[in-house]
Write an enzyme that holds these catalytic residues in place. Structure first.
Site, mmCIF file in Angstrom:
data_model
loop_
_atom_site.group_PDB
_atom_site.id
_atom_site.type_symbol
_atom_site.label_atom_id
_atom_site.label_comp_id
_atom_site.label_asym_id
_atom_site.label_seq_id
_atom_site.Cartn_x
_atom_site.Cartn_y
_atom_site.Cartn_z
ATOM 1 N N ASP A 180 0.838 -1.203 0.000
ATOM 2 C CA ASP A 180 0.000 0.000 0.000
ATOM 3 C C ASP A 180 0.869 1.248 0.000
ATOM 4 O OD1 ASP A 180 -2.579 1.433 2.124
ATOM 5 O OD2 ASP A 180 -2.319 1.443 -0.053
ATOM 6 N N ASP A 214 -3.213 -2.908 -2.629
ATOM 7 C CA ASP A 214 -4.279 -1.912 -2.645
ATOM 8 C C ASP A 214 -4.147 -1.039 -3.903
ATOM 9 O OD1 ASP A 214 -5.247 0.929 -0.582
ATOM 10 O OD2 ASP A 214 -6.457 -0.447 -1.772
ATOM 11 N N ASN A 215 -5.227 -0.366 -4.290
ATOM 12 C CA ASN A 215 -5.218 0.684 -5.316
ATOM 13 C C ASN A 215 -4.885 0.230 -6.734
ATOM 14 O OD1 ASN A 215 -3.617 2.172 -2.670
ATOM 15 N ND2 ASN A 215 -5.674 2.803 -3.254
ATOM 16 N N GLU A 229 -11.236 4.357 -0.723
ATOM 17 C CA GLU A 229 -11.631 4.616 0.664
ATOM 18 C C GLU A 229 -12.436 5.915 0.792
ATOM 19 O OE1 GLU A 229 -8.603 3.839 -0.330
ATOM 20 O OE2 GLU A 229 -7.104 5.306 0.249
ATOM 21 N N LYS A 288 2.948 3.423 -5.644
ATOM 22 C CA LYS A 288 2.447 2.395 -6.587
ATOM 23 C C LYS A 288 3.545 1.917 -7.519
ATOM 24 C CE LYS A 288 -0.808 3.402 -4.079
ATOM 25 N NZ LYS A 288 -0.780 2.644 -2.793
HETATM 26 N N1 LIG Z 1 9.063 2.951 -0.811
HETATM 27 C C1 LIG Z 1 8.533 3.248 0.393
HETATM 28 N N2 LIG Z 1 9.105 2.753 1.509
HETATM 29 C C2 LIG Z 1 8.569 3.031 2.716
HETATM 30 N N3 LIG Z 1 7.495 3.819 2.904
HETATM 31 C C3 LIG Z 1 6.915 4.322 1.815
HETATM 32 C C4 LIG Z 1 7.379 4.071 0.515
HETATM 33 N N4 LIG Z 1 6.572 4.696 -0.365
HETATM 34 C C5 LIG Z 1 5.631 5.352 0.355
HETATM 35 N N5 LIG Z 1 5.849 5.122 1.659
HETATM 36 C C6 LIG Z 1 5.037 5.585 2.752
HETATM 37 O O1 LIG Z 1 3.739 5.060 2.580
HETATM 38 C C7 LIG Z 1 2.847 5.896 3.285
HETATM 39 C C8 LIG Z 1 1.611 6.187 2.636
HETATM 40 N N6 LIG Z 1 1.884 6.494 1.270
HETATM 41 C C9 LIG Z 1 1.386 5.693 0.400
HETATM 42 C C10 LIG Z 1 1.644 6.321 -0.761
HETATM 43 C C11 LIG Z 1 1.145 5.752 -1.989
HETATM 44 N N7 LIG Z 1 -0.292 5.551 -1.789
HETATM 45 C C12 LIG Z 1 -1.025 6.422 -2.283
HETATM 46 O O2 LIG Z 1 -0.469 7.394 -2.828
HETATM 47 C C13 LIG Z 1 -2.521 6.312 -2.219
HETATM 48 C C14 LIG Z 1 -3.213 7.321 -2.843
HETATM 49 C C15 LIG Z 1 -4.605 7.275 -2.828
HETATM 50 N N8 LIG Z 1 -5.304 8.325 -3.455
HETATM 51 O O3 LIG Z 1 -4.638 9.256 -3.995
HETATM 52 O O4 LIG Z 1 -6.572 8.314 -3.493
HETATM 53 C C16 LIG Z 1 -5.297 6.231 -2.206
HETATM 54 C C17 LIG Z 1 -4.575 5.203 -1.589
HETATM 55 O O5 LIG Z 1 -5.221 4.155 -0.961
HETATM 56 C C18 LIG Z 1 -3.190 5.225 -1.589
HETATM 57 O O6 LIG Z 1 -2.516 4.207 -0.982
HETATM 58 N N9 LIG Z 1 2.321 7.470 -0.575
HETATM 59 N N10 LIG Z 1 2.480 7.573 0.722
HETATM 60 C C19 LIG Z 1 3.532 7.227 3.489
HETATM 61 O O7 LIG Z 1 3.606 7.363 4.875
HETATM 62 C C20 LIG Z 1 4.859 7.076 2.810
HETATM 63 O O8 LIG Z 1 5.856 7.662 3.589
HETATM 64 MG MG LIG Z 2 -3.895 2.532 -0.535
#
Ligand SMILES: Nc1ncnc2c1ncn2[C@@H]1O[C@H](Cn2cc(CNC(=O)c3cc([N+](=O)[O-])cc(O)c3O)nn2)[C@@H](O)[C@H]1O
Ligand SMILES: [Mg+2]
Length: 216
Positions: free
Chosen positions: A143, A171-172, A201, A146
């Site tokens: 999650d 997810d997604n 969500e 992507k």
């Molecule tokens: N390579 C990585 N390693 C460790 N943590 C990571 C990494 N990439 C993102 N994160 C962390 O995931 C968390 C959540 N996150 C998830 C995303 C990607 N997910 C989405 O962008 C997303 C976007 C939507 N949306 O835009 O509607 C809906 C969803 O369910 C999603 O998961 N970006 N940050 C953040 O805290 C980030 O620090």
């Molecule tokens: Mg998600």
């Protein structure tokens, strides 16, 4: 002057004020209520959360792994279903989110079952064996970013963490989408894939989750 709080800090405030300490369900309900009524946030949420529950119950994992802890919603969702000696390792690279997740997980009473590892998934995955005593992973929830779904799945396989029956859930798949992952996993001979249509969500937007069972 106290810097304005972040949305994630406001979610923690709401959980801290409204949830029943030690009750994971009340923490999940509190986050879902806050994020559907006050401020949207990227938790897997209650509709896709039911799909996550069903796949975790099917996997009944001893070692579960998650990429992208965020505020800890899905970590709590997963860990509340784990058997006594099972554990969840969840990887998060944003230190603010990691510390908020730690507090929310503590309120849920699940700190013993969940280990938050701070770092980038691609850096942590190769360390899981020697630093976290991981041999095989039984369940993985993807999650995070992507465009990391596909390379991190390849990395898991290369590092030898997948065994016959290991279950990945992503997810997604529709929104924001992970097209390279879908193409890779559905054409890979060692993965048996199932798509679960759902909704983004807290929104009426189409989304889906993809389950991939490793066939060894
Ligand atoms: N390579 C990585 N390693 C460790 N943590 C990571 C990494 N990439 C993102 N994160 C962390 O995931 C968390 C959540 N996150 C998830 C995303 C990607 N997910 C989405 O962008 C997303 C976007 C939507 N949306 O835009 O509607 C809906 C969803 O369910 C999603 O998961 N970006 N940050 C953040 O805290 C980030 O620090
Ligand atoms: Mg998600």
């Amino acid at each position: 002057f106290v810097m304005d709080q972040s949305k994630e800090q406001r979610i923690l405030n709401s959980v801290s004020y409204n949830a029943v300490k030690g009750d994971p369900e009340s923490v999940l309900d509190c986050i879902d209520n806050y994020c559907s009524q006050k401020e949207w946030a990227m938790n897997v949420g209650d509709e896709k959360g039911v799909i996550l529950d069903k796949v975790v119950e099917e996997a009944d994992p001893t070692i579960a792994l998650e990429f992208g802890t965020y505020v800890g919603y899905s970590a709590i969702r997963i860990a509340r279903l784990l058997k006594p000696n099972a554990r969840l390792l969840t990887i998060e690279f944003n230190p603010e989110f990691a510390s908020i997740a730690r507090e929310i997980i503590e309120i849920a009473g699940l700190s013993e079952k969940i280990t938050i590892i701070e770092g980038h998934s691609q850096d942590i995955i190769p360390q899981l064996r020697e630093k976290y005593q991981v041999d095989k992973v039984d369940f993985v929830f993807l999650d995070h970013w992507k465009e990391r779904y596909c390379p991190d799945t390849i990395l898991l396989e290369e590092c030898g963490y997948l065994k016959k029956g290991s279950i990945l859930l992503a997810d997604n798949i529709v929104y924001p989408g992970a097209p390279d992952f879908v193409k890779y996993i559905r054409s890979h001979k060692s993965f048996d894939c199932t798509n679960y249509p759902s909704h983004l969500e807290y929104m009426k937007v189409e989304d889906a989750m993809e389950k991939a069972v490793y066939m060894g």
